[in-house]
Design a protein around this motif. Structure first.
Motif, short mmCIF file in Angstrom:
data_model
loop_
_atom_site.label_atom_id
_atom_site.label_comp_id
_atom_site.label_asym_id
_atom_site.label_seq_id
_atom_site.Cartn_x
_atom_site.Cartn_y
_atom_site.Cartn_z
N ASN A 238 48.56 35.78 28.00
CA ASN A 238 47.99 35.67 29.12
C ASN A 238 47.34 37.17 29.49
O ASN A 238 46.61 37.33 30.28
CB ASN A 238 48.78 35.29 30.03
CG ASN A 238 49.08 33.73 29.98
OD1 ASN A 238 48.09 32.94 30.37
ND2 ASN A 238 50.15 33.50 29.61
N VAL B 96 48.98 38.74 39.32
CA VAL B 96 50.18 37.83 40.04
C VAL B 96 50.44 38.28 41.36
O VAL B 96 50.56 37.37 42.12
CB VAL B 96 51.22 37.50 39.02
CG1 VAL B 96 52.47 36.82 39.55
CG2 VAL B 96 50.72 36.97 37.80
N SER C 98 45.41 24.76 33.78
CA SER C 98 46.13 25.96 33.27
C SER C 98 47.59 25.38 32.79
O SER C 98 48.31 26.21 32.19
CB SER C 98 46.26 26.72 34.67
OG SER C 98 46.87 26.09 35.71
N ARG D 107 47.61 37.74 43.90
CA ARG D 107 47.00 36.29 44.19
C ARG D 107 48.30 35.68 45.15
O ARG D 107 48.14 34.99 46.06
CB ARG D 107 46.88 35.47 43.13
CG ARG D 107 45.64 36.20 42.25
CD ARG D 107 45.53 35.68 40.80
NE ARG D 107 44.19 36.12 40.08
CZ ARG D 107 43.96 35.95 38.94
NH1 ARG D 107 45.17 35.27 38.22
NH2 ARG D 107 43.00 36.36 38.34
N THR D 108 49.51 36.15 44.77
CA THR D 108 50.80 35.47 45.38
C THR D 108 50.77 35.96 46.82
O THR D 108 50.93 35.36 47.68
CB THR D 108 51.99 35.74 44.90
OG1 THR D 108 51.86 35.35 43.15
CG2 THR D 108 53.18 35.04 45.45
N HIS E 107 40.52 42.38 39.07
CA HIS E 107 41.16 42.96 37.84
C HIS E 107 40.89 44.51 37.76
O HIS E 107 39.91 45.23 38.52
CB HIS E 107 40.61 42.37 36.59
CG HIS E 107 41.15 40.95 36.64
ND1 HIS E 107 42.40 40.62 36.36
CD2 HIS E 107 40.47 39.67 36.76
CE1 HIS E 107 42.54 39.28 36.28
NE2 HIS E 107 41.39 38.75 36.43
N LEU F 57 47.92 42.08 34.33
CA LEU F 57 48.39 40.89 34.79
C LEU F 57 49.56 40.76 35.67
O LEU F 57 49.42 39.73 36.59
CB LEU F 57 49.32 40.36 33.50
CG LEU F 57 50.15 39.02 33.58
CD1 LEU F 57 49.25 37.84 33.77
CD2 LEU F 57 50.75 38.59 32.15
N VAL F 58 50.39 41.82 35.80
CA VAL F 58 51.43 42.10 36.93
C VAL F 58 50.67 41.88 38.16
O VAL F 58 50.91 41.30 39.29
CB VAL F 58 52.33 42.97 36.62
CG1 VAL F 58 53.26 43.21 37.82
CG2 VAL F 58 53.33 42.58 35.35
N PHE G 239 43.60 37.71 30.48
CA PHE G 239 43.16 38.27 31.80
C PHE G 239 42.40 39.58 31.42
O PHE G 239 41.55 40.00 32.37
CB PHE G 239 44.44 39.14 32.54
CG PHE G 239 45.02 37.83 33.43
CD1 PHE G 239 44.98 36.51 32.75
CD2 PHE G 239 45.62 38.16 34.50
CE1 PHE G 239 45.94 35.46 33.54
CE2 PHE G 239 45.92 37.10 35.48
CZ PHE G 239 46.22 35.74 35.01
N SER H 112 47.37 30.62 44.03
CA SER H 112 48.03 30.44 42.69
C SER H 112 47.87 31.64 41.81
O SER H 112 46.86 32.31 41.82
CB SER H 112 47.39 29.13 42.16
OG SER H 112 47.88 29.20 40.77
N PRO H 113 48.92 31.85 41.11
CA PRO H 113 48.76 33.12 40.16
C PRO H 113 47.64 32.83 39.30
O PRO H 113 47.14 33.67 38.53
CB PRO H 113 49.94 33.22 39.69
CG PRO H 113 51.15 32.49 40.79
CD PRO H 113 50.19 31.41 41.24
N PHE H 114 47.23 31.47 39.10
CA PHE H 114 46.12 31.05 38.10
C PHE H 114 44.90 31.31 38.44
O PHE H 114 43.94 30.91 37.80
CB PHE H 114 46.58 29.86 37.42
CG PHE H 114 47.93 29.77 36.54
CD1 PHE H 114 48.20 30.50 35.18
CD2 PHE H 114 49.04 29.42 37.36
CE1 PHE H 114 49.38 30.28 34.77
CE2 PHE H 114 50.26 29.15 36.60
CZ PHE H 114 50.58 29.61 35.40
#
Length: 443
Positions: free
Chosen positions: A160, A294, A108, A297-298, A311, A290-291, A164, A303-305
């Motif tokens: 990104n 992130v 990534s 996951r955080t 989704h 996307l927001v 996503f 990891s944000p990736f």
């Protein structure tokens, strides 16, 4: 001389035809070299499906550039503006990066570095945001370093975001195609309606981009025969970001306050903040996804990736929507945001536009929650519910439906049914009906 709309439509259909014709050979090539990764836990499809669809899309882009550069009404765009050259340079870098990732699954951070390189090359060739439209002013001009950072950041976020949202058959291509169509309508109105020549390049690129999406969508609609992969999704994200930067950065803000043909100024018809609002609106869903990804996951300590199945399109499947209905719902909201802003820019704050958008939003919420309404309706009807309707899972919650079918079949896991093709339960189980073709997933 201002090119007529038929020239742009010609570019759209030529690009669509070339992309469509190239996708079949590209699919065979992807199978030959083994660009068919194994099924992962987060994927919705059940069988390995070839990637590298971005090769066909890039071929359509090159063809569109080549044909447009030889058309009498469009060739001036390539000599009077650096935008087409800058976009092609960045697109080539991001496309090569995506092809390598589709084959060998790059890290990534490596992909992020390649995205920064592509954005930097575009900025170096002059494609940058020079000012920000601020209501009540002639625009807020940015310093060189501010414009560079803002341009690179916008390109990275958009790339990104589109990547996503590429999780269901035809979702990414359709969403970007809708956004490109909205960009075309707005940019063409600036160019042809008001004679703002700086919008000509955006008009051409958005027409070519819409053709790329349309041509690939024929092969990528459910059930998909090929995925665009990162070579396609990152390419689409970069091009749609380039359209946004071109409109916002190249059009002189003073032109929005000038009088056109002795009538009302264009600012009365095209509010000065629309060039910024439109790019944000057409990518609103990918950016929101996307927001949320992130943050999710955080919050979970990942990891944000790190990929997952949280989704927006996964949640639509969990609500009970079928694969096709989930994609159509995403199309609906994308079109509402994009064309709603375009209509507002054309007619200003007309009350009928506001009422119309509000009514369509209400309709969208009803469609979004339709499986829940069906559940409540079937529960009230009880035995009066038709048998064909009871066979579905509308009269049960997803958990109850799974438990009942397990009990009926004496199985330890839910039994797949044809109507559950492509559906994902809250437990993360993917159903596919008999003889179902592979779909796609968040890749």
């Amino acid at each position: 001389m201002r090119p007529p709309v038929r020239d742009y439509l010609l570019m759209l259909f030529i690009t669509a035809a070339v992309t469509h014709l190239l996708t079949g050979p590209v699919r065979k090539f992807a199978i030959t070299i083994g660009a068919m990764p194994e099924i992962r836990a987060r994927d919705v499809h059940r069988e390995p499906t070839p990637r590298l669809g971005g090769i066909a899309m890039f071929g359509g882009l090159l063809t569109g550039y080549l044909v447009a550069s030889h058309l009498p009404h469009l060739e001036e765009i390539f000599t009077q503006s650096s935008t087409p050259r800058a976009l092609l340079s960045g697109a080539t870098i991001i496309w090569l990066l995506g092809v390598l990732d589709d084959k060998w699954e790059l890290d990534s951070l490596v992909k992020l570095g390649g995205q920064v390189l592509a954005a930097g090359v575009m900025v170096f060739q002059g494609l940058t945001i020079l000012w920000l439209p601020v209501p009540g002013t002639d625009g807020f001009y940015l310093a060189d370093w501010q414009g560079t950072l803002l341009t690179v950041g916008l390109i990275l976020v958009t790339i990104n975001a589109v990547n996503f949202v590429d999780g269901l058959d035809g979702l990414s291509a359709g969403t970007v195609g809708i956004a490109a169509t909205a960009f075309f309508l707005y940019a063409y109105r600036l160019w042809y309606g008001y004679g703002i020549e700086a919008a000509a390049s955006t008009t051409l690129i958005s027409a070519i981009l819409a053709g790329m999406c349309l041509g690939f969508l024929v092969h990528n609609s459910h059930p998909a025969r090929i995925f665009m992969g990162d070579s396609g999704s990152m390419l689409l994200g970069l091009l749609i970001a380039g359209c946004a930067v071109s409109v916002t950065g190249e059009v002189d803000p003073s032109l929005f306050s000038q009088t056109v043909d002795g009538t009302a100024g264009s600012a009365a018809m095209v509010p000065v903040y629309i060039p910024l609002l439109l790019p944000l609106s057409v990518i609103a869903l990918p950016i929101a996804d996307l927001v949320l990804a992130v943050v999710r996951r955080t919050w979970n300590g990942k990891s944000p990736f790190a990929a997952d199945k949280g989704h927006l399109h996964h949640r639509l499947l969990q609500l009970g929507h079928s694969h096709r209905r989930a994609v159509l719902l995403m199309y609906f909201w994308s079109a509402l945001f994009s064309f709603g802003i375009v209509a507002f820019s054309a007619r200003g704050a007309k009350s009928w536009i506001l009422y119309g958008v509000t009514g369509v939003c209400a309709l969208g919420l009803v469609l979004l929650l339709q499986p829940r309404y069906e559940t409540a309706l079937a529960a009230r009807l009880g035995s009066l519910t038709p048998r064909w309707y009871r066979k579905g899972r509308a009269h049960l919650t997803p958990k109850d439906s799974d438990a009942e079918r397990c009990a009926e079949a004496g199985a330890e896991r839910p039994v797949p049914r044809p109507e559950d093709d492509g559906a994902v339960t809250e437990a993360g189980v993917t159903y596919a009906g008999a003889g179902a073709s592979p779909g796609t997933g968040a890749r």
